[in-house]
Design an enzyme around this catalytic site. Structure first.
Site, PDB file in Angstrom:
ATOM      1  N   CYS A   2       0.825  -1.206   0.000  1.00 58.27           N
ATOM      2  CA  CYS A   2       0.000   0.000   0.000  1.00 58.27           C
ATOM      3  C   CYS A   2       0.858   1.255   0.000  1.00 58.27           C
ATOM      4  O   CYS A   2       1.863   1.334   0.696  1.00 58.27           O
ATOM      5  CB  CYS A   2      -0.953   0.057   1.184  1.00 58.27           C
ATOM      6  SG  CYS A   2      -2.074  -1.315   1.296  1.00 58.27           S
ATOM      7  N   ARG A  27       4.240  -0.259  -4.614  1.00 61.78           N
ATOM      8  CA  ARG A  27       3.937  -0.781  -3.279  1.00 61.78           C
ATOM      9  C   ARG A  27       2.656  -1.608  -3.249  1.00 61.78           C
ATOM     10  O   ARG A  27       2.386  -2.316  -2.270  1.00 61.78           O
ATOM     11  CB  ARG A  27       3.801   0.364  -2.272  1.00 61.78           C
ATOM     12  CG  ARG A  27       5.041   1.210  -2.139  1.00 61.78           C
ATOM     13  CD  ARG A  27       4.811   2.305  -1.128  1.00 61.78           C
ATOM     14  NE  ARG A  27       4.692   1.782   0.205  1.00 61.78           N
ATOM     15  CZ  ARG A  27       5.698   1.573   1.028  1.00 61.78           C
ATOM     16  NH1 ARG A  27       6.914   1.874   0.645  1.00 61.78           N
ATOM     17  NH2 ARG A  27       5.501   1.095   2.228  1.00 61.78           N
ATOM     18  N   TRP A  74      -2.517  -2.898  -1.735  1.00 62.71           N
ATOM     19  CA  TRP A  74      -2.107  -4.310  -1.820  1.00 62.71           C
ATOM     20  C   TRP A  74      -2.961  -5.017  -0.774  1.00 62.71           C
ATOM     21  O   TRP A  74      -2.763  -4.836   0.429  1.00 62.71           O
ATOM     22  CB  TRP A  74      -0.615  -4.433  -1.499  1.00 62.71           C
ATOM     23  CG  TRP A  74      -0.065  -5.815  -1.691  1.00 62.71           C
ATOM     24  CD1 TRP A  74       0.414  -6.346  -2.848  1.00 62.71           C
ATOM     25  CD2 TRP A  74       0.113  -6.834  -0.692  1.00 62.71           C
ATOM     26  NE1 TRP A  74       0.866  -7.630  -2.632  1.00 62.71           N
ATOM     27  CE2 TRP A  74       0.684  -7.960  -1.322  1.00 62.71           C
ATOM     28  CE3 TRP A  74      -0.176  -6.912   0.677  1.00 62.71           C
ATOM     29  CZ2 TRP A  74       0.987  -9.130  -0.634  1.00 62.71           C
ATOM     30  CZ3 TRP A  74       0.108  -8.080   1.359  1.00 62.71           C
ATOM     31  CH2 TRP A  74       0.692  -9.179   0.696  1.00 62.71           C
ATOM     32  N   GLY A 101      -1.104  -1.360   6.448  1.00 63.48           N
ATOM     33  CA  GLY A 101      -0.840  -2.181   7.636  1.00 63.48           C
ATOM     34  C   GLY A 101      -2.007  -3.107   7.911  1.00 63.48           C
ATOM     35  O   GLY A 101      -2.824  -3.389   7.020  1.00 63.48           O
ATOM     36  N   GLU A 482      19.239 -16.394  -6.586  1.00 59.74           N
ATOM     37  CA  GLU A 482      18.757 -15.080  -6.996  1.00 59.74           C
ATOM     38  C   GLU A 482      18.261 -15.107  -8.447  1.00 59.74           C
ATOM     39  O   GLU A 482      17.229 -14.522  -8.768  1.00 59.74           O
ATOM     40  CB  GLU A 482      19.886 -14.052  -6.800  1.00 59.74           C
ATOM     41  CG  GLU A 482      19.582 -12.646  -7.287  1.00 59.74           C
ATOM     42  CD  GLU A 482      18.389 -11.984  -6.623  1.00 59.74           C
ATOM     43  OE1 GLU A 482      17.835 -12.529  -5.646  1.00 59.74           O
ATOM     44  OE2 GLU A 482      17.987 -10.909  -7.104  1.00 59.74           O
ATOM     45  N   GLU A 489       9.588 -14.544 -10.152  1.00 52.87           N
ATOM     46  CA  GLU A 489       8.730 -13.450  -9.691  1.00 52.87           C
ATOM     47  C   GLU A 489       8.208 -12.578 -10.823  1.00 52.87           C
ATOM     48  O   GLU A 489       7.138 -11.995 -10.701  1.00 52.87           O
ATOM     49  CB  GLU A 489       9.396 -12.598  -8.611  1.00 52.87           C
ATOM     50  CG  GLU A 489      10.555 -11.762  -9.041  1.00 52.87           C
ATOM     51  CD  GLU A 489      11.175 -10.976  -7.891  1.00 52.87           C
ATOM     52  OE1 GLU A 489      10.461 -10.597  -6.959  1.00 52.87           O
ATOM     53  OE2 GLU A 489      12.389 -10.743  -7.948  1.00 52.87           O
ATOM     54  N   HIS A 505      21.160 -35.663  -5.746  1.00 56.84           N
ATOM     55  CA  HIS A 505      20.422 -36.195  -4.590  1.00 56.84           C
ATOM     56  C   HIS A 505      18.919 -35.969  -4.743  1.00 56.84           C
ATOM     57  O   HIS A 505      18.182 -36.047  -3.768  1.00 56.84           O
ATOM     58  CB  HIS A 505      20.939 -35.547  -3.309  1.00 56.84           C
ATOM     59  CG  HIS A 505      22.390 -35.815  -3.068  1.00 56.84           C
ATOM     60  ND1 HIS A 505      22.851 -37.055  -2.681  1.00 56.84           N
ATOM     61  CD2 HIS A 505      23.479 -35.035  -3.202  1.00 56.84           C
ATOM     62  CE1 HIS A 505      24.176 -37.019  -2.575  1.00 56.84           C
ATOM     63  NE2 HIS A 505      24.574 -35.807  -2.891  1.00 56.84           N
ATOM     64  N   LYS A 607       6.573  -4.184  -3.370  1.00 58.29           N
ATOM     65  CA  LYS A 607       8.010  -4.027  -3.196  1.00 58.29           C
ATOM     66  C   LYS A 607       8.425  -4.026  -1.732  1.00 58.29           C
ATOM     67  O   LYS A 607       9.429  -4.593  -1.350  1.00 58.29           O
ATOM     68  CB  LYS A 607       8.478  -2.747  -3.864  1.00 58.29           C
ATOM     69  CG  LYS A 607       9.989  -2.611  -3.766  1.00 58.29           C
ATOM     70  CD  LYS A 607      10.571  -1.921  -4.938  1.00 58.29           C
ATOM     71  CE  LYS A 607      12.073  -1.978  -4.908  1.00 58.29           C
ATOM     72  NZ  LYS A 607      12.603  -3.262  -5.350  1.00 58.29           N
TER      73      LYS A 607
END
Ligand code: F6R
Length: 612
Positions: A2, A27, A74, A101, A482, A489, A505, A607
């Site tokens: 947000c 965000r 978000w 939040g 990475e 993503e 393995h 982000k």
């Protein structure tokens, strides 16, 4: 998680707020909304989806006003929809709130307020704040907010306004970031400084527990008891142009190409090449803890966690100190062995990641001394650390981290060298040699980015792959992680990073013609072993994208026409992760573009993750 913008002053508030929200859209981008007060009273407009939908709706039916607030969401509580988009209002429609939040006790508060006759119309936790403040409002919004936050549990950055209090915004913070932008005759509020760089470079960073009231000519900061708080403004040196795309199609591509400069800026002024020393003035206050630490705990999330894994190698090898790496989100849920001889190093681009902050606090509570590596001056992490080694990557807007990552790697290199010198495990000569290698990095990164090899071609085939396996060993294993994270993503293709020696393995069973294999084969300690792993893949029909040191003829001999070789310039093995990651970032980028993905704003992500 947000984005919030608020404005009071003489400009058209709608333009300022939309401009700020555009810069904050990274965000959160599942819905957006705005509210302004004009002579016609408080008006609100909200839209599901990206900010662009709100902009379109405002173009069709304009709003204007001299103060207001806006939000890009978000979703946490309540699905993304126009109804659940912020700002939320009280029963009278005269008070609105935007929130970043989670209000953890919203159900209990909601039941109480509904019992008192308040009508709720959304599924969000935020709406409870509007009704709670309404129930406490007796002519002063600041006072009502102050009393309301006393009842809230959870984390919040809140901005509120009331139709009957002209040119006034009230904000409160516990957890997620909120800054006040200062300028002559106007004030701004935002989730981060990048949103406001075109308007001001002077900021007050709110602390947990702060409540601030802004009007065009004044800012009043109080604590939960209503007592005045004095907080120095800080001047931020970021250039607003850095927060623009500058001719690139995406922020991510621009930020990939900004890496040589970001690395140069992070090294700049800290390398004592002549005397074989590292100068990190910001850590001067923590010098004793650095010199005396018996072990290091590196704490981070996501890409920053991968940087921490590289940091472990560097600190162990150069400074001879045992180093461990923890996920911020895991650290608190085990029994970490931490005491006064532990140096906790938190690594975060934003300095606001809730899990990293919480783990860092826990490490300090257990007695560790704590320093940080962070890209955002003034962020919460920098205020809680005994010293912060700032990365100078500039604002990173693309959700997928690139230049912040490589800047973190050089910051960790500097930290490891600094620790080595402080503790006497590294001679001046050895330090000088390392610094000389590091000084070559920006130029070599430029070379690597200027001639990245056939990556765009590779992306055409990569979009068809069902999965990708990234293999690396030693200090390049975190780079494999990475590379896989970058690909998944932004392209949504499943990818895993694996230590190449572990492949036999288990994951070797996955290899078939639909699986893409990326093998990191730098010249160095594990080169021969890596080649054996590549042979193992090839023996099972796998097609390999090998990343290797320029001029390596051996690797050419084992690759065939179905494989691809990407070369990066030669550099000391310890610093070559900074070069090997570049083709992986580009491969992820071009694959995502090919797949038609929204590169800068991938689905479901935000982000800055300010909730736990
Ligand atoms: C991935 C990415 C995230 C962040 C993570 C931590 O590309 O950007 O994984 O690295 O959310 O964020 P910071 O570094 O701000 O603490």
């Amino acid at each position: 998680m947000c984005g919030i913008v608020g404005y009071v002053g003489s400009r058209d508030a709608v333009g300022v707020i939309l401009d700020g929200l555009k810069r904050l859209e990274y965000r959160g981008y599942d819905s957006a909304g705005i509210a302004v007060v004009s002579s016609g009273g408080l008006q609100r407009r909200r839209s599901e989806g990206k900010l662009q939908n709100l902009v379109r709706s405002l173009a069709a039916e304009p709003l204007s006003g001299a103060f207001g607030l806006g939000h890009t969401r978000w979703a946490t509580h309540g699905r993304p929809s126009e109804e659940n988009a912020h700002p939320h209002q009280d029963c009278t429609g005269r008070l609105v709130v935007v929130h970043n939040g989670i209000i953890e006790n919203y159900l209990a508060l909601k039941a109480r307020l509904e019992g008192a006759g308040h009508r709720f119309v959304t599924q969000t936790d935020t709406e409870v704040v509007a009704h709670l403040v309404e129930s406490l409002y007796a002519g002063s919004l600041e006072e009502a907010v102050r009393r309301a936050v006393g009842e809230l549990e959870g984390i919040y950055a809140l901005v509120l306004m009331h139709e009957s209090e002209p040119q006034t915004l009230v904000a409160a913070r516990v957890g997620p970031p909120l800054v006040v932008g200062l300028a002559e005759g106007e004030h701004f509020l935002a989730s981060d400084v990048a949103a406001l760089l075109p308007y001001t470079r002077d900021f007050v960073f709110l602390d947990d527990g702060d409540i601030v009231t802004v009007t065009p000519g004044a800012m009043r900061l109080v604590n939960a008891a209503g007592e005045p708080v004095v907080r120095q403004a800080q001047r931020i040196l970021w250039d607003p142009i850095q927060a623009e795309k500058g001719g690139y199609r995406h922020f991510m591509l621009k930020e990939i190409h900004e890496q040589p400069q970001a690395v140069r800026d992070t090294l700049f002024g800290r390398m004592g090449l002549e005397e074989g020393e590292v100068h990190i003035e910001e850590l001067a206050g923590a010098a004793a803890s650095l010199a005396e630490a018996k072990r290091v705990v590196l704490i981070a999330c996501g890409t920053s966690w991968h940087a921490a894994l590289v940091g472990k190698f560097l600190i162990e090898q150069i400074a001879g100190l045992p180093a461990e790496v923890d996920y911020g989100s895991e650290f608190r849920y085990r029994t970490p062995i931490v005491d006064a001889s532990t140096l906790a190093v938190a690594i975060s681009q934003s300095g606001e990641t809730a899990d990293t902050l919480a783990a860092f606090r826990e490490a300090k509570r257990l007695g560790a001394s704590g320093v940080a590596i962070c890209n955002v001056q003034g962020s919460m992490l920098t205020r809680e650390a005994a010293g912060t080694l700032l990365t100078h990557a500039g604002p990173e807007i693309g959700v997928a981290s690139t230049k912040a990552f490589t800047s973190q790697l050089v910051a960790l290199a500097l930290l490891a060298l600094h620790l080595g010198r402080l503790r006497g495990t590294l001679s001046r000569d050895a330090c000088r040699r390392h610094l000389e290698s590091l000084a070559r990095l920006p130029h070599l990164m430029e070379q690597a980015l200027a001639a990245p090899g056939p990556i765009e071609e590779l992306a055409k085939a990569a979009v068809k792959a069902s999965d990708f396996l990234y293999l690396g060993r030693g200090i390049h294993y975190p780079i494999a992680l990475e590379g896989a994270l970058k690909l998944k993503e932004i392209s949504y293709i499943h990818a895993e990073g694996y230590p190449a020696g572990e492949m036999k393995h288990g994951p070797i069973a996955l290899i078939d013609e639909r699986m893409g294999i990326v093998a990191l084969c730098p010249r160095g300690r594990v080169y021969e072993k890596m080649l054996s792993n590549v042979q193992e893949v090839k023996a099972r029909g796998g097609r390999v994208i090998a990343v290797a040191t320029a001029g390596d003829s051996e690797i050419r001999r084992i690759l065939d026409a179905a494989d691809t070789l990407l070369e990066v310039p030669a550099l000391d093995e310890l610093w070559s992760p900074l070069l090997f990651v570049l083709p992986l970032q580009l491969l992820a980028y071009y694959t995502a573009v090919r797949a038609g993905r929204d590169v800068d704003q991938p689905r479901n992500l935000a982000k800055s993750v300010t909730v736990e």
